[in-house]
Enzyme design. Structure first.
Site, PDB file in Angstrom:
ATOM      1  N   ASN A  77      -4.327   5.804  -1.611  1.00  0.00           N
ATOM      2  CA  ASN A  77      -3.908   6.004  -0.212  1.00  0.00           C
ATOM      3  C   ASN A  77      -3.321   7.382   0.045  1.00  0.00           C
ATOM      4  O   ASN A  77      -3.402   7.899   1.151  1.00  0.00           O
ATOM      5  CB  ASN A  77      -2.928   4.911   0.215  1.00  0.00           C
ATOM      6  N   SER A 119       0.837  -1.202   0.000  1.00  0.00           N
ATOM      7  CA  SER A 119       0.000   0.000   0.000  1.00  0.00           C
ATOM      8  C   SER A 119       0.869   1.249   0.000  1.00  0.00           C
ATOM      9  O   SER A 119       0.420   2.310  -0.416  1.00  0.00           O
ATOM     10  CB  SER A 119      -0.863   0.041   1.261  1.00  0.00           C
ATOM     11  N   HIS A 171      -1.875  -3.162  -6.792  1.00  0.00           N
ATOM     12  CA  HIS A 171      -2.476  -2.776  -5.511  1.00  0.00           C
ATOM     13  C   HIS A 171      -3.995  -2.949  -5.567  1.00  0.00           C
ATOM     14  O   HIS A 171      -4.703  -2.169  -6.206  1.00  0.00           O
ATOM     15  CB  HIS A 171      -2.099  -1.318  -5.180  1.00  0.00           C
ATOM     16  N   GLU A 226      -4.722  -0.747  -8.735  1.00  0.00           N
ATOM     17  CA  GLU A 226      -3.728   0.227  -9.196  1.00  0.00           C
ATOM     18  C   GLU A 226      -2.530  -0.568  -9.720  1.00  0.00           C
ATOM     19  O   GLU A 226      -1.993  -1.411  -9.001  1.00  0.00           O
ATOM     20  CB  GLU A 226      -3.280   1.133  -8.044  1.00  0.00           C
TER      21      GLU A 226
END
Ligand code: NAD
Length: 282
Positions: A190, A119, A140, A152
């Site tokens: 994130n 992450s 991700h 991602e």
């Protein structure tokens, strides 16, 4: 660059979901955990998820058996040798991930593609320590993996464009919507989401409102599907804490600094849904 067999390393919250969607998409999947009980727990989670689908009429018992038939487990790294793609989904800790990739270098063929579900760690930093920095990408996924459409796909400056395209196509083959991101800590989601979650904890610390009131506020005031504390419990407070520390170390901006309350809850073992207690009790 044909991907047929996928290795998934780590069968926790995310690894089990990733292994499941790969098997559902028709790939042969081998999932590795460090201990048999953790492997059993992860595989049971997958079986339970599929069984719920059967009970709700979303899939047949035959389809469930077919998906589970493509899924094997192991505790040995050596067994991952025949995989075309290995997705790393272990604890968010650089030392742990590096050690794993070094072990994989000893068993995987030169053509194997490595992907990390990290992450917040640097894909470039991980890639550079392997024997195949050009065949390394970030993939991700989002939690819960079988339900969340996004993946991602992250390239480092070292990533071979053909490997990146293969990873992008792989994401699509899972029925996900891939978005392209460069290796900047936190990638797209994130980088924007974590400061918001940390701000919710700071708002609680400052007495702005209670846990359920802040959750209701963000749900009904912003149209979010769940409030920040429900989401924190769902993601895992330890995972969020690790990510916040890594983002803070990279950017040195206070918005990424983990608030003291989050740290204390992690130290107390209140990790959210997975430990039975976080901001809520389960
Ligand atoms: N939790 C989320 O919402 C989320 C979302 C996207 C990405 N991620 C990332 O996914 C990764 C895993 O997170 P998680 O939430 O699944 O954590 P988790 O704690 O639920 O699972 C991690 C698993 O990895 C296993 N493990 C550790 N070292 C291993 C090794 N060498 N070989 C095999 N297994 C090993 C552990 O036993 C554990 O079961 C992290 O990098 C995290 O940042 C998490």
């Amino acid at each position: 660059m044909q991907i047929k067999k996928v290795g998934v390393v780590g069968c926790g919250l995310m690894g089990s979901g990733i292994a499941q969607v790969c098997a559902e998409a028709g790939y042969e999947v081998l999932v590795r955990e460090v201990a048999q009980d953790l492997l059993d727990k992860g595989l049971k989670r997958i079986g339970g998820f599929l069984q719920k689908g059967v009970e709700k009429g979303k899939l047949t018992a035959e389809r469930k058996a077919e998906v589970l038939g493509r899924l094997k487990g192991t505790t040995k790294v050596e067994d991952l040798g025949g995989c075309d793609l290995v997705i790393e989904v272990v604890t968010e800790n650089l030392a742990v991930k590096r050690e794993l990739f070094q072990a994989l270098d000893g068993v995987c063929g030169q053509d194997t593609i490595y992907a990390s579900n990290t992450s917040s760690l640097s894909v470039t930093e991980m890639a550079a320590t392997t024997a195949r920095p050009t065949r390394f990408v970030g993939l991700h996924f989002f939690n819960p993996v079988p339900l969340m459409k996004l993946v991602e796909v992250v390239r480092s400056p070292l990533t071979d464009p053909a490997v990146f395209e293969a990873a992008y196509a792989f994401g699509r083959s899972l029925g996900k919507v891939p978005v392209k991101a460069t290796d900047k800590t936190g990638f797209i989601v994130n980088r924007l989401l974590v400061p918001y979650l940390l701000d919710a904890v700071r708002a609680l610390e400052n007495g702005v409102g209670s846990v359920p009131d802040i959750d209701e506020g963000m749900k009904l005031g912003c149209g979010y599907p769940m409030g920040p504390f429900t989401l924190l419990d769902f993601v895992g407070l330890d995972t969020t804490y690790f990510i916040a520390n890594i983002l803070f170390e990279e950017f040195r901006e206070t918005r990424f600094a983990p608030p003291p309350l989050l740290k204390r809850m992690v130290l107390a073992g209140h990790l959210g849904k997975k430990s039975g207690r976080g901001f809520y009790t389960y």
